[in-house]
Design an enzyme around this catalytic site. Structure first.
Site, mmCIF file in Angstrom:
data_model
loop_
_atom_site.group_PDB
_atom_site.id
_atom_site.type_symbol
_atom_site.label_atom_id
_atom_site.label_comp_id
_atom_site.label_asym_id
_atom_site.label_seq_id
_atom_site.Cartn_x
_atom_site.Cartn_y
_atom_site.Cartn_z
ATOM 1 N N PRO A 10 45.654 97.301 58.270
ATOM 2 C CA PRO A 10 46.742 97.766 57.522
ATOM 3 C C PRO A 10 46.751 98.827 56.765
ATOM 4 C CG PRO A 10 45.458 95.921 56.661
ATOM 5 C CD PRO A 10 45.025 96.060 57.744
ATOM 6 N N ASN A 11 47.630 99.542 56.565
ATOM 7 C CA ASN A 11 47.948 100.873 55.526
ATOM 8 C C ASN A 11 47.097 102.000 56.041
ATOM 9 O OD1 ASN A 11 49.667 99.540 53.575
ATOM 10 N ND2 ASN A 11 47.642 98.294 52.805
ATOM 11 N N ARG A 18 48.102 108.679 51.885
ATOM 12 C CA ARG A 18 47.672 107.890 51.227
ATOM 13 C C ARG A 18 46.356 108.255 50.222
ATOM 14 N NH1 ARG A 18 44.649 102.352 52.851
ATOM 15 N NH2 ARG A 18 44.518 101.284 50.752
ATOM 16 N N TYR A 23 40.823 108.677 50.265
ATOM 17 C CA TYR A 23 40.688 108.415 51.755
ATOM 18 C C TYR A 23 40.680 110.002 52.568
ATOM 19 C CZ TYR A 23 41.596 103.673 50.680
ATOM 20 O OH TYR A 23 41.644 102.322 50.101
ATOM 21 N N ASN A 74 37.893 99.050 61.397
ATOM 22 C CA ASN A 74 38.177 99.140 59.711
ATOM 23 C C ASN A 74 39.398 98.179 59.692
ATOM 24 O OD1 ASN A 74 38.879 99.746 57.126
ATOM 25 N ND2 ASN A 74 38.865 102.020 57.511
ATOM 26 N N ALA A 77 42.458 95.926 54.096
ATOM 27 C CA ALA A 77 42.521 95.076 52.948
ATOM 28 C C ALA A 77 42.232 93.563 53.548
ATOM 29 C CB ALA A 77 43.521 95.028 52.256
ATOM 30 N N ASP A 87 36.393 85.297 63.012
ATOM 31 C CA ASP A 87 36.250 84.272 63.915
ATOM 32 C C ASP A 87 36.517 84.993 65.225
ATOM 33 O OD1 ASP A 87 35.484 82.459 62.304
ATOM 34 O OD2 ASP A 87 36.997 81.205 62.354
ATOM 35 N N GLU A 98 31.870 97.405 61.615
ATOM 36 C CA GLU A 98 32.873 97.490 60.380
ATOM 37 C C GLU A 98 32.621 98.773 59.784
ATOM 38 O OE1 GLU A 98 33.249 95.637 55.892
ATOM 39 O OE2 GLU A 98 33.127 94.130 57.763
ATOM 40 N N HIS A 100 34.466 101.626 56.858
ATOM 41 C CA HIS A 100 35.289 102.041 55.691
ATOM 42 C C HIS A 100 35.198 103.160 55.183
ATOM 43 C CE1 HIS A 100 36.778 97.920 55.017
ATOM 44 N NE2 HIS A 100 35.397 97.299 55.283
ATOM 45 N N ARG A 107 33.890 100.794 44.093
ATOM 46 C CA ARG A 107 35.294 100.774 43.614
ATOM 47 C C ARG A 107 35.684 99.443 42.887
ATOM 48 N NH1 ARG A 107 39.161 102.281 48.284
ATOM 49 N NH2 ARG A 107 40.857 102.455 46.576
#
Length: 393
Positions: A10-11, A18, A23, A74, A77, A87, A98, A100, A107
């Site tokens: 998301p986002n 953004r 970012y 990624n 949130a 899962d 993963e 980011h 942060r």
């Protein structure tokens, strides 16, 4: 050729507009194109997918089973809340990294929690868009030479990746120590390429993680971990030649490699003294070899590394390789003349001091070479190491 899938949650469709101070200004379309190119560079095909919806992300992960060999994810949130995504990753059993973009551990406190990470094989954060490249490279290395991750101590970061060559007989061992100025968002994936290359050349590789500044590390804890990791080689059940162990470190890992070679010369009872494994050679790739003169490196990295150390007259004798000379172990120093992260004088001055102290030392200076090229196995700079290892044992 493997098939990799890059998934953004998301986002992340808002990348480029953004919070660009957090970012960056790269758009999602640009990131997708770049990831595909990074995949091509690694010899693999990359597909991309983005959704703002948890169920759609789960469906994409499920659909990857049977066709995708590795996932870069990624979760946005959802990282902090979605056990369903955890899962899904665990269920399909596809190696997943993963990623980011921002340094989530520095942060808001809630960003530091990931319920997805335990289902993943690795996590990368705080490296900007480039983190996706490191994730792709990590998956590429894992697919070519799957490691066995082994704990050398009871703490989470006291782990290392063991890769053993094919074939019978005993294997020489290369202990690899990554750099990153001892900071927590730099991890052992930095040395994956060298680990695979050396394993292909017949070396068993022991790619070490250790506690870093921000994860309980710093002096002397980080050194304590490295000492235990090197000594743990003697306990590995893998047909290893303990008479031919080399320790290779890059940048701050170069500091740790040289420090580990100095352990035999340390007074009994001090950190890392009385080693079980003594290296045949210590290799410093753009090594931070002098902490006393290195206080301006890495935006105060040396000061942060020493911040919790008890101040006493012997601190540098214990922590800084140049102050610990003679090491009584041969050393190879490789440094690029265009290195802007660790000045080449760190290696020049260490080599001169080591020779004066009676140590066997070789210094290789590479004209026009910077900092990160030294851990690129495809770069000619790496041959400065492999040529010397070929005839070592």
């Amino acid at each position: 050729m493997a098939n990799l899938l890059v998934i953004n949650g998301p986002n992340l469709n808002l990348l480029g507009t953004r919070e660009p101070d957090v970012y960056g200004t790269t758009t999602l379309a640009e990131l997708d194109d770049t990831c595909r190119q990074w995949g091509t560079d690694a010899g693999h095909a990359v597909e991309t997918y983005q959704s703002n919806h948890e169920g759609a992300l789960i469906d994409a992960i499920h659909a990857a089973r049977g066709t995708i060999d590795g996932i870069v994810f990624n979760p946005g949130a959802f990282t902090h809340t979605s056990y369903a995504l955890h899962d899904a990753i665990a269920g399909v059993e596809i190696p997943t990294v993963e990623v980011h973009i921002s340094n989530v551990l520095e942060r808001e406190p809630w960003r530091a929690t990931s319920v997805v990470r335990p289902a993943c094989v690795h996590g990368i954060y705080g490296r900007g868009i480039d983190g996706y490249r490191w994730a792709i490279q990590h998956l590429a290395a894992r697919l070519v030479r799957p490691p066995e991750t082994i704990a050398y101590g009871p703490v989470g970061d006291q782990i290392a990746d063991l890769r053993v060559p094919d074939g019978d007989g005993t294997h020489p061992v290369a202990v690899l120590l990554h750099g990153g100025f001892w900071r927590r968002h730099w991890t052992r994936d930095l040395m994956d390429g060298l680990a695979v290359d050396l394993t292909d050349r017949g070396w068993a590789t022991w790619n070490v993680e250790y506690r870093r500044v921000g994860t309980g590390g710093g002096w002397p804890i980080t050194a304590f971990d490295v000492a235990h990791a090197v000594d743990h080689v003697a306990q590995l059940d893998a047909n290893l030649d303990l008479d031919c162990v080399v320790v290779i470190g890059h940048s701050a890992g170069g500091h740790l490699a040289l420090w580990s070679a100095a352990r035999r010369a340390q007074p009994s009872g001090t950190i890392g003294s009385d080693p079980l494994v003594v290296p045949r050679l210590a290799v410093g790739l753009a090594a931070v070899s002098d902490l006393r003169t290195g206080h301006d490196l890495g935006d105060g990295a040396v000061d942060a590394f020493l911040a919790d150390a008890v101040s006493h007259s012997d601190l540098y004798r214990a922590a800084s390789p140049i102050d610990a000379l003679p090491l009584s172990v041969p050393t190879l120093l490789v440094h690029g003349t265009d290195d802007e992260a660790v000045p080449v004088d760190q290696s020049r001055e260490f080599a001169a001091a080591a020779r004066e102290a009676g140590d066997e030392t070789e210094l290789v200076l590479l004209d026009g070479v910077g900092h990160m090229e030294l851990i690129d196995p495809a770069h000619e700079a790496w041959t400065a190491v492999t040529d010397r290892l070929a005839n070592l044992c």
